[in-house]
Write a protein that holds these residues in place. Sequence first.
Motif, short mmCIF file in Angstrom:
data_model
loop_
_atom_site.label_atom_id
_atom_site.label_comp_id
_atom_site.label_asym_id
_atom_site.label_seq_id
_atom_site.Cartn_x
_atom_site.Cartn_y
_atom_site.Cartn_z
N TYR A 33 -11.35 24.48 67.19
CA TYR A 33 -11.20 24.45 65.86
C TYR A 33 -11.35 23.11 65.15
O TYR A 33 -11.83 23.07 63.96
CB TYR A 33 -9.71 25.17 65.74
N LYS A 55 -1.84 22.55 61.30
CA LYS A 55 -3.36 22.56 61.03
C LYS A 55 -3.74 22.03 59.82
O LYS A 55 -4.85 21.49 59.48
CB LYS A 55 -3.87 24.12 60.69
N MET A 102 -14.13 22.39 62.21
CA MET A 102 -13.55 21.93 61.08
C MET A 102 -14.44 20.71 60.82
O MET A 102 -15.08 20.27 59.74
CB MET A 102 -12.15 21.44 61.14
N GLY A 150 -6.68 19.24 59.04
CA GLY A 150 -7.50 19.50 57.87
C GLY A 150 -7.78 18.32 57.25
O GLY A 150 -8.83 17.90 56.67
N SER A 157 -18.21 21.12 59.97
CA SER A 157 -18.36 21.73 58.72
C SER A 157 -18.14 20.62 57.32
O SER A 157 -19.05 20.51 56.68
CB SER A 157 -17.46 22.92 58.80
#
Length: 1703
Positions: A1588, A1529, A1592, A1533, A1595
């Motif tokens: 997800y 993750k 992400m 990110g 956002s």
Amino acid sequence: MSTSSPEAVKKLLENMQTDLRSLSMECKKKFPPVKEAAESGIVKIKTIAARNTDIMAALKENSSEVVQPFLMGCGTKEPKITQLCLAAIQRLMSHEVVSEAAAGNIINMLWQLMENGLEELKLLQTVLVLLTTNTVVHDEVLSKAIVLCFRLHFTKDNITNNTAAATVRQVVTVVFERMVAEDERFKGIVEQPPPVQGNTNRRSVSTLRPSAKDAYMLFQDLCQLVNADAPYWLVGMTEMTRTFGLELLESVLNDFPGVFLQHQEFSFLLKERVCPLVIKLFSPNIKFRQGSSSAASPAPVEKPYFPICMRLLRVVSVLIKHFYSLLVTECEIFLSLLVKFLDGEKPQWLRAVAVESVHRLCVQPHLLCSFCQSYDMKQHSTKVFRDIVNALGSFIQSLFIVPNAGNVAAVSAPAGGSASGAQGTAQGGPGTGGGSGTLTTQAAFEYRGTWIPLMTVSVQGSAKATYLEMLDKVEPPSIPEGYAMSVAFSALLDLVRGITSMIERELAMEEEAAAEFREAHPDQEWKPQPEAHLVWEEMVGACWCGLLAALSLLLDASTDEAATENILKAELTMASLCGRLGMVTPRDAFITAICKASLPPHYALTVLSSSAANLSSKAYSIQGQSVQIISPSSESHQQVVAVGQPLTAQPQGTVVLTAKNIQCMRTLLNLAHCHGAVLGTSWQLVLATLQHLVWILGLKPGVSGALKPGRAVEGPSTVLTTAVMTDLPVISNILSRLFESSQYLDDVSLHHLINALCSLSLEAMEMAYGNNKEPSLFAVAKLLETGLVNMDRIEILWRPLTGHLLEVCQHPNSRMREWGAEALTALIKAGLAYKHDPPLAQNQRLQLLLLNPLKELSNVLHADIRQKQLECVLQILQSQGDCLGPGWPLVLGVIGAIRNDQGESLIRTAFQCLQLVVTDFLPTMPCTCLQIVVDVAGSFGLQNQELNISLTSIGLLWNISDYFFQRGEAITQELEREEEALQKQAQERGETLNRPFHPAPPFDCLWLCLYAKLGELCVDPRPAVRKSAGQTLFSTIAAHGTLLQQPTWHIVVWKVLFQLLDCVRTSSTTADKEKIESGGGNILIHHSRDTAEKQWAETWVLTLAGVARIFNTRRYLLQQLGDFFEAWEVLLNHIQSAALSKNNEVSLAALKSFQEILQIVTPVKDSDKAGDALAAMGVPPVLIDPLSASGPGRPLVRSDSLVERLTRYNGAELQAPPPGEESALEDSALWWSAWNTWYRTGTDSTRPPSGPTEKFSFIPSQPFLTALIQIFPALYQHIKANFSMEDLKKLGVILHGAVSVPISSDASPFILPSYTEAILTSLQEAVLTALDVLQKAICVGPENLQVMYPAIFEQLLLFVEFSCKPPQYGRMETKHVANAKYNQAEWVALNYVPFAERSLEVLVDLYHKTACHKAVINEKVLQNVIKTLRMPLGLKYACPSESTWKLAVSSLLKVLSIGLPVARQHASSGKFDTMWPELANAFEDFLFTKSTSPDNLSIQEFQKNEAIDVEVVKLISTEILPFANFIPKDFVGQIMTMLNKGSIHSQSPSFTEAEIDVRMREEFSKVCFETLLQFSFSNKVSTPQEGYISRMALSVLLKRSQDVLRRYVEDERLSGRCPLPRQQVTEIIFVLKAISTLMDSLKKTQPENVDGNTWAQVIALYPTLVECITCSSSEVSSALKEALGPFKDFMQPPVSKVQNGES
């Protein structure tokens, strides 16, 4: 008509009757009785004639009656009648018809006539007829007849006297003749031995026969009469003179010696009567002394009386001559007396007759011989013979010592004053007569002012006396001047002649006898009679001193050529005789005398003075007189014929030679010529004298040693008269003939001659020391002549001859040694050319003997001599080269005896000889000499005087090797035969055979010697020689090595090749680094060779390459030797040390050699035509000799190997070993050994210097490193089977090191590409090739190899780093290439970018193949790749080269495209966990680089670069985000944040002018945004994971937009009237567009898919957008309009609170 023939008888009868008739007629008147008698006589005769047949006998019977009338007629005393009667009586007598009685009557009648003094002459006649016609008169009758004659002798009438004297003599003779006749008659009858002789009485004659008795009585009475005693038999003598008596005695003794010798009675008379008588009569002469006063003696001394004295001497002469054997003692007395008479005190006439008597003895050599036997050889006896000779000598001397000449010192006895007048006047004569010039015509002797004429006194060999014959003189005669001298002189000459001819005759007879004996009994030894020799020796011993004394004096005094000649002849014959008898002292004495006479007076010649001293110390005393050997007087009046210089060390003026000197010289030559055989040690005297004479006359030696007139040096001091000028050629000719005649000498004499010449020459050498005066070359020249004529027996004289000449050759005087060498070489040449028997070819000993002196000459240091020696060798080679045989070692030794201090010309001459030998004579010499030829050629190579000769001699060695190769078979056989013989000898002696390179076969040894020689030359100080020798050595080994036996190769490798390598290595490493200015003269030296070290480097290169090539071409052969591995190791060790040498040339060459030996066994492919051809011929695969050892291309086949194979020395094929296990095993050991060498070399050469480096520290060159690395691939092929990780690491270190090495600035223009070109250097190529080979090998290799992949990646990554961070080499300062100045010794770093980039490409390529390998995964290769690429990616524009980051990006993309799937696959294993953060960082560093783009970047460029960025984003969108659920993750990110950052242009808040027009990456932002969006709203949410990612992404996007808008509003407000920067405006426009796009997307998306938070964030944007309306930019306004539009869709009335969009 016979007296008994009928006619004669008839006539006699008629004559008788006529006589009787005449008688009767005459006496008719006066003497009737006579008449009657006559008539009756006629009747008587008639009756006798009538009655008898034998009328004569009857007449004789009746002779008394027949004679009677005549007797009566005589009695008449009437002259006429008497005459008639005497005539008639004589007729009867002559017809021998007179009986004894009648004879008696006749005698009586004659007696009466005598007493009456009638018809005296007729009487004498009658007596004579009576006694001579028959023998009827005896005894008293005879005595009466004799007395009758005697009495008539003393009458007053002179005629009668003389006739009577004659008659007496005749009668006496008749008496003795009768006796002789009687003896003849009774010769055959044996008689009773006579009774023992009683005392002297007349009865003792009873034993004699009648005639003998008469003779005895007569002789006895003669003695009585002379002794003045009464006669016994000759009754009636009235008077008698002594002189007459002596004459009669003499005549009887002289005429009838046999009577006295055969009959004891007569012998007795001699002894008892004659001798005492003579001695008694001699007494007055003995006692008398000339000039002694009579007062001294009491009785007056009877004066000598000439007639008696002279007659006595005659008697003595006869006695001595005939009855010597009977009267030994008496003769001793006589001879002693005779000697006394020669005394100076005796009267002149006495001396004269004495000397005549002596002369008489001197012509009877046998008599003299008996004297010697009887007296001289007996103990306690007078040395009579010696005394006679000495007396003669003294006599001659005394004649020169004249009382009134004032020369008293020389007079041995006090001289009396009363010399006879004649003598006195004679002596005064010449002295006062106006000088001697007037007298030269007459032969004479002259000595110290005394002049004595010489007369001819007698024919040679006969003693014709003058004064002994003066029987009629009563008074002593006056002796003419010079008479005594002349007689004495003749006596001397006759004495010498007699003795010598007698002894020589007997010697000749003895030699004949000896020869016959030897023929008859060849096995027995001939024994000569010693007694005879003793006698001869005694004779010579007794007489030589006196003779020499006299002859020397006479020779000195002689003024007449003939006399001189005679004297010289006498001395010569004596010398020769003494020589034949082996009597050295007298021989030398005579020779010395001749020698002295040949030289000028008082000439200083040591040889002579020493031998003369021996003589003069003996003054020979002769019964009180002393004989002095008088030294020569210099005032002889002689004709001067030559003036010259004496031969002495210091020249002292000139000396004069007279005609007599020349005459003596000719005698000397004659002596040497004819009697050389007996000279023995006196050769010394003879030759010394000749040498001096030759010198004074100015004769110089010519070519063959013959002397020629001519004086170059002492010009003016030699004056020769025409007389001698004409003589000179003759003398010179005789001199030559003299030495030519030495061929007839026996060996011993020849040795004497040689020894004499040698010692003569030694003297000449002695004299020539220390001055450069012309030396006397006589001896040397004559040694040469002697040697040349005695070639047939040269062996016996060679050693002394050449031994001496060798000494001469070392003499400091150049002329002297030049002649010595001339003579020696001439002799050697002549000796070799002479037709010996047996010929030289069959007489090795002789040949070596002849050549030996030539070798000895090598020890002489004088260059001129060596030149002569070598010229001689050259001539010998040209004339006798074919038949030298065993002489070759000597000749070669001479040629090879060169030294560097000898100068060029000598070496050149010697070398000519050697060239001749090598070109023409190798086939003719024994094979054992070939090794010497090699040595000699080698020594010429090593000499440092003449470079060209050194080089040519190396060429000769090549020719020699060719010769060995062509004649291999023949040479081998001969050498092996020789070897066997030597082996046998050695065994017999119990020694081991000792020769170089034992135990290799002899032919191989020959090669080894050749190789060893060339090896020596390979380390010569001169580079040219080394180079040439090296090439030749390796060429010969390559071309002819096949001839060697296998074990010999062992020696070649270890003793020749490796030894050579050792030497070269040592020399190279210690060579001088000083610059050599020029090569001598005007030769310029290239800078690459201008120090000794650089020149040695070339040699090292050559040598190493040569050895390597041999190892390469002869590999199969060498591998069969037991210690090939050790050899291989040693070779590698050499290669390593060369490679590590600090000389680029050497190190590079070492690697070439390394490459060469590593490619040894590359097999020839079948497709190669050469291979096929050979295979067809049944030749195994050929060993390869890669001449092109530069790269791994296919090696060439050597064309000449074929020929070698086919001419294998042993004929057997040498098969290459089958490719079996053992060879593979062996090979792997070799290869690993090679790998270790390579590794050590690589490590040591690439290891950077530790510590701060000086300016000059050594750094390996690029070509070296390239070559080093290029070796690896080939090497690796052979070791890959066991190549371990460990080895790979070692390799890596070396590769890295190699690439890191900088280049010196002066080389850089040749190696470096210009900076802008992206080209790899060959070294970098090689490094990559090495890795490539490895990787390929791993690829096809077994599993276990694959663990090596990561290591290779690691290596490549290291190289990739070079693009941004060039490697450091130790602490060395390197400059960037652009800043380096070419002319300074600086080091330049390479441009590593192309290399790094190529490495990167390789890496990508490799990764492409290997990404899935376990090892690659386990070792986190991908992570390392990303980590490494981060550096260029991060630097981006700051990279040294723009291409780098571009390549890095493309590579990254490629790698990821392969690697990410693998990573995803293995996500669960956790092996890639650490990779993701790395990757994120890499993207971050690249996309948002800290470096700014260059100012000069064009729009197109910018767009291209932007396109690259876009690609990266695309990769993220295709390869990463879709698989988010397999990815950590945090990573996702980070990616989202990054895309977010990219989608909105970020800008630093602080602006500077420079950044105003930084272009916006609009396309890039757009893509980022789109990507964000794409992942924000995924229609089908397959997994929660994907949702997800979308959330992400959204956002992040919204947050980013909010930020930008706010900042813009803020800035707009602050800026007032100023427009904002274009960059910012663009950014805001982009954000606005993005918002509108987002709104569209949200519309299209299912509401349930959109997160509530998202809506909230979208709506939150609105107020901010509104804020922007105030902006001044039209572009912003239009974009704002579009962005605000979609918000209408959100405008809805509020609803009840429902959690919308939760999922």
